[in-house]
Scaffold this motif. Sequence first.
Motif, PDB file in Angstrom:
ATOM      1  N   GLN A  64       2.551  -3.092   0.493  1.00  0.00           N
ATOM      2  CA  GLN A  64       2.431  -4.160  -0.527  1.00  0.00           C
ATOM      3  C   GLN A  64       1.583  -5.296  -0.402  1.00  0.00           C
ATOM      4  OE1 GLN A  64       4.256  -3.731  -3.564  1.00  0.00           O
ATOM      5  NE2 GLN A  64       4.301  -1.463  -2.801  1.00  0.00           N
ATOM      6  N   GLN A  65       1.659  -5.729   0.773  1.00  0.00           N
ATOM      7  CA  GLN A  65       0.825  -6.938   0.861  1.00  0.00           C
ATOM      8  C   GLN A  65      -0.683  -6.861   0.792  1.00  0.00           C
ATOM      9  OE1 GLN A  65       1.365  -9.007   4.859  1.00  0.00           O
ATOM     10  NE2 GLN A  65      -0.320 -10.157   4.511  1.00  0.00           N
ATOM     11  N   LEU A  66      -1.303  -5.425   1.037  1.00  0.00           N
ATOM     12  CA  LEU A  66      -2.514  -5.085   0.653  1.00  0.00           C
ATOM     13  C   LEU A  66      -2.826  -4.843  -0.673  1.00  0.00           C
ATOM     14  CD1 LEU A  66      -3.694  -2.368   3.603  1.00  0.00           C
ATOM     15  CD2 LEU A  66      -4.637  -4.560   2.857  1.00  0.00           C
ATOM     16  N   PHE A  67      -1.831  -4.380  -1.400  1.00  0.00           N
ATOM     17  CA  PHE A  67      -1.716  -4.067  -2.917  1.00  0.00           C
ATOM     18  C   PHE A  67      -1.848  -5.462  -3.465  1.00  0.00           C
ATOM     19  CE2 PHE A  67       1.048  -3.872  -7.160  1.00  0.00           C
ATOM     20  CZ  PHE A  67       0.343  -3.202  -7.656  1.00  0.00           C
ATOM     21  N   VAL A 139      -3.415  -6.853   8.654  1.00  0.00           N
ATOM     22  CA  VAL A 139      -3.409  -6.117   7.329  1.00  0.00           C
ATOM     23  C   VAL A 139      -4.711  -7.306   6.703  1.00  0.00           C
ATOM     24  CG1 VAL A 139      -2.285  -6.790   5.107  1.00  0.00           C
ATOM     25  CG2 VAL A 139      -0.930  -5.808   6.993  1.00  0.00           C
ATOM     26  N   ALA A 140      -4.700  -8.460   6.964  1.00  0.00           N
ATOM     27  CA  ALA A 140      -5.683  -9.361   6.456  1.00  0.00           C
ATOM     28  C   ALA A 140      -6.992  -9.001   6.970  1.00  0.00           C
ATOM     29  CB  ALA A 140      -5.331 -10.885   6.768  1.00  0.00           C
ATOM     30  N   ILE A 166      -0.941   2.895  -1.596  1.00  0.00           N
ATOM     31  CA  ILE A 166      -1.414   2.247  -0.365  1.00  0.00           C
ATOM     32  C   ILE A 166      -0.531   2.770   0.548  1.00  0.00           C
ATOM     33  CG2 ILE A 166      -2.376   0.436   0.908  1.00  0.00           C
ATOM     34  CD1 ILE A 166      -3.169  -0.904  -1.674  1.00  0.00           C
ATOM     35  N   ALA A 167      -0.997   3.291   1.908  1.00  0.00           N
ATOM     36  CA  ALA A 167      -0.056   3.319   2.718  1.00  0.00           C
ATOM     37  C   ALA A 167      -0.523   2.716   4.114  1.00  0.00           C
ATOM     38  CB  ALA A 167       0.048   4.679   3.050  1.00  0.00           C
ATOM     39  N   TYR A 176      -3.117   1.676  10.834  1.00  0.00           N
ATOM     40  CA  TYR A 176      -3.844   2.565  10.064  1.00  0.00           C
ATOM     41  C   TYR A 176      -3.612   2.342   8.677  1.00  0.00           C
ATOM     42  CZ  TYR A 176      -4.820   5.333  14.583  1.00  0.00           C
ATOM     43  OH  TYR A 176      -5.401   5.488  15.629  1.00  0.00           O
ATOM     44  N   ALA A 177      -4.534   2.358   7.834  1.00  0.00           N
ATOM     45  CA  ALA A 177      -4.390   1.974   6.205  1.00  0.00           C
ATOM     46  C   ALA A 177      -5.490   2.905   5.464  1.00  0.00           C
ATOM     47  CB  ALA A 177      -4.709   0.644   5.923  1.00  0.00           C
TER      48      ALA A 177
END
Length: 283
Positions: A64-67, A139-140, A166-167, A176-177
């Motif tokens: 959700q942060q990447l979203f 994540v950043a 996104i996962a 891993y993303a």
Amino acid sequence: MSTARIQRLRAASRVEGNMNCFRSILVCAVVLTGALTGQAAPGALAGLGQQTVLTGESIPAAAQQLFLMTNQARAMAGVGPLRWDAALAAGALEHCRRMVAEGPLAHRYGGEPELQMRAQNAGAHFSLIAENVALGSHVATIHQGWLDSPGHRANLLNPQVDSVGIAVVSGGGVLYAVADYARTVQVLTREQVESTVAALIRSAGLFIVRDPADARAYCATGSKDTSRSAFFIVWEDPDISTLPRHLADRVASGTYHSAVVGACAPQEAEPGFTSYRVAVILN
């Protein structure tokens, strides 16, 4: 350390008669970001409310942060926001877990379906799909790595996509993303497809024949009655909100007074992509 790979596939499409070509594009990219030591990076999950994360565990808060970061970047670039798509996210998670198990980053491993089939199997419907994958300590830094790579940035900021799933999965102390971006297609029944196209033709003043049998048969077989002084056209497209130009010109010409509209199973779409096949007979 970083690396990227871009792959583009175009789905074959054909217009029978005078039909606009439909292109489906598959874009993939890989990036490695951050210091990858194999040990948990200090603050890697900061702000995510995670105390202990086991290898192979999904981290929805990180996804959700990447979203949120994705839509912030799109807003800064003047591009519309993406919608969260649960089916795309499910397909992304399946592949992300496979990445953790395999180790080296890739868009496809042995025995795994291609991206478009993986997304379709998860329940997604689309006419264009793209994927970014990454391995990073934060994540950043994953997000910034995507922005700093031209191929990944193009996927993330692509104005042609409207949805994303996104996962993020932990593995070996790093993250891993996978982000799967798509232009989604509304799922319609055969009758809904016919009704949509008929409404476009009816708005030009033509009478719509209630029985679609002739157009359905022509749609499926391409066989037409050459003794009839009629105009026949069949096309395939994920977007049926407008008529093909040649058909629109015929409808507006004043030469024809009625239309038969029929839909059938698509024949030209690349496997995994959603499109609709429609035939119209003008009399």
